[in-house]
Design an enzyme around this catalytic site. Structure first.
Site, PDB file in Angstrom:
ATOM      1  N   ASP A   8       0.879  -1.157   0.000  1.00  0.00           N
ATOM      2  CA  ASP A   8       0.000   0.000   0.000  1.00  0.00           C
ATOM      3  C   ASP A   8       0.929   1.224   0.000  1.00  0.00           C
ATOM      4  O   ASP A   8       2.121   1.098   0.320  1.00  0.00           O
ATOM      5  CB  ASP A   8      -0.847  -0.073   1.281  1.00  0.00           C
ATOM      6  N   ASP A  10      -0.037   5.100   0.992  1.00  0.00           N
ATOM      7  CA  ASP A  10      -0.252   6.025   2.107  1.00  0.00           C
ATOM      8  C   ASP A  10      -0.275   5.252   3.431  1.00  0.00           C
ATOM      9  O   ASP A  10      -1.101   4.362   3.612  1.00  0.00           O
ATOM     10  CB  ASP A  10      -1.575   6.767   1.885  1.00  0.00           C
ATOM     11  N   ASP A 167      -1.843  -0.534   6.003  1.00  0.00           N
ATOM     12  CA  ASP A 167      -2.058   0.149   7.292  1.00  0.00           C
ATOM     13  C   ASP A 167      -3.536   0.381   7.580  1.00  0.00           C
ATOM     14  O   ASP A 167      -3.882   0.858   8.661  1.00  0.00           O
ATOM     15  CB  ASP A 167      -1.358   1.516   7.303  1.00  0.00           C
TER      16      ASP A 167
HETATM   17  P1  B16 Z   1      -6.390  10.168  -4.186  1.00  0.00           P
HETATM   18  P2  B16 Z   1      -3.571   4.225  -0.120  1.00  0.00           P
HETATM   19  C1  B16 Z   1      -5.370   6.213  -0.230  1.00  0.00           C
HETATM   20  O1  B16 Z   1      -4.055   5.749  -0.415  1.00  0.00           O
HETATM   21  C2  B16 Z   1      -5.430   7.140   0.980  1.00  0.00           C
HETATM   22  O2  B16 Z   1      -5.120   6.427   2.164  1.00  0.00           O
HETATM   23  C3  B16 Z   1      -6.818   7.712   1.083  1.00  0.00           C
HETATM   24  O3  B16 Z   1      -6.893   8.610   2.183  1.00  0.00           O
HETATM   25  C4  B16 Z   1      -7.167   8.450  -0.214  1.00  0.00           C
HETATM   26  O4  B16 Z   1      -8.485   8.969  -0.164  1.00  0.00           O
HETATM   27  C5  B16 Z   1      -7.025   7.477  -1.385  1.00  0.00           C
HETATM   28  O5  B16 Z   1      -5.714   6.946  -1.419  1.00  0.00           O
HETATM   29  C6  B16 Z   1      -7.316   8.148  -2.725  1.00  0.00           C
HETATM   30  O6  B16 Z   1      -6.312   9.093  -2.994  1.00  0.00           O
HETATM   31  O7  B16 Z   1      -7.366  11.221  -3.807  1.00  0.00           O
HETATM   32  O8  B16 Z   1      -4.949  10.670  -4.275  1.00  0.00           O
HETATM   33  O9  B16 Z   1      -6.800   9.428  -5.444  1.00  0.00           O
HETATM   34  O10 B16 Z   1      -3.512   4.075   1.372  1.00  0.00           O
HETATM   35  O11 B16 Z   1      -4.523   3.248  -0.791  1.00  0.00           O
HETATM   36  O12 B16 Z   1      -2.196   4.219  -0.751  1.00  0.00           O
HETATM   37 MG    MG Z   2      -2.803   3.132   3.321  1.00  0.00          MG
END
Ligand code: B16
Ligand code: MG
Length: 211
Positions: A8, A10, A167
């Site tokens: 993953d 974020d 996470d």
């Molecule tokens: P975006 P991950 C996720 O990343 C984030 O944790 C989440 O908070 C966010 O809304 C989502 O990506 C979409 O992101 O707006 O940049 O397309 O944890 O899956 O890497």
């Molecule tokens: Mg994440």
């Protein structure tokens, strides 16, 4: 047997949750919507669209306004991404990735984010990844298993030979649904249903995982 690790982004590779928080907060303040860090925790690992629905908390707005708000928030977020660099890679991650490469284990990304590629690029990590699954790769986002199955397909590894690092509760649910084993990063109440659990990235240990 483990032939691929799927990460993953974020909360595992880097902590963009803080930047998502600042961008959503700016948009919410402008619109007069209540938002705080506790609500932000619920956005961990869920898509942009699902995040806005959580912030709206049942409030109905037109489809057009919904799109406008998502675009505006993303603009604020992308602005903030200009500040990130290799210094923002979470502790222990780079050496963990290098250890996987040295052992000949494939490395893939499976993020819900549509900004995953530019983020990896800013961190200087793109060349360490054999495949990238992101918010553009699949229609259904986590907790659906699709992005993990997509990433496994890209590196040509069976799902039962993949280990995911996540996470978020939604991400762990997705990986389990994909038929993969999962390393959970974070507190027991959030990632306790993972196969292995580590409090943070720097305590993650390949020896403990591979046995
Ligand atoms: P975006 P991950 C996720 O990343 C984030 O944790 C989440 O908070 C966010 O809304 C989502 O990506 C979409 O992101 O707006 O940049 O397309 O944890 O899956 O890497
Ligand atoms: Mg994440």
């Amino acid at each position: 047997m483990c032939k691929a690790f799927i990460f993953d982004l974020d909360g595992v590779i880097t902590d963009t949750a803080e930047l998502h928080y600042q961008a959503w907060q700016r948009m919410a303040d402008e619109e007069g919507y209540y938002f705080d860090r506790e609500i932000n925790e619920k956005l961990r690992g869920v898509s942009r669209q699902a995040s806005l629905n959580i912030i709206l908390n049942g409030k109905t707005i037109s489809e057009e306004k919904f799109e406008t708000l998502m675009t505006r928030k993303n603009g604020y977020y992308v602005e903030l991404l200009n500040t990130i660099s290799a210094k923002d890679i979470l502790p222990g991650i780079e050496s963990f990735l290098l250890e996987l490469k040295a052992r000949g284990i494939k490395v893939a990304l499976a993020s819900a984010s549509k900004n995953a590629r530019p983020i990896l690029h800013r961190l200087g990590l793109t060349s360490l990844f054999d495949a990238i699954g992101d918010g553009w790769s699949v229609k259904r986002s986590k907790p659906a298993p699709d992005v993990f199955i997509h990433a496994a397909g890209q590196v040509g590894v069976n799902v039962d030979e993949c280990i995911v690092v996540e996470d978020a509760e939604a991400g762990i649910d997705a990986a389990i649904d994909a038929g993969m084993r999962v390393v959970g990063i974070g507190p027991d109440e959030r990632v306790g249903h993972a196969t292995w659990r580590f409090t943070d990235t720097k305590s993650m240990n390949l020896g403990d995982i591979l046995g």
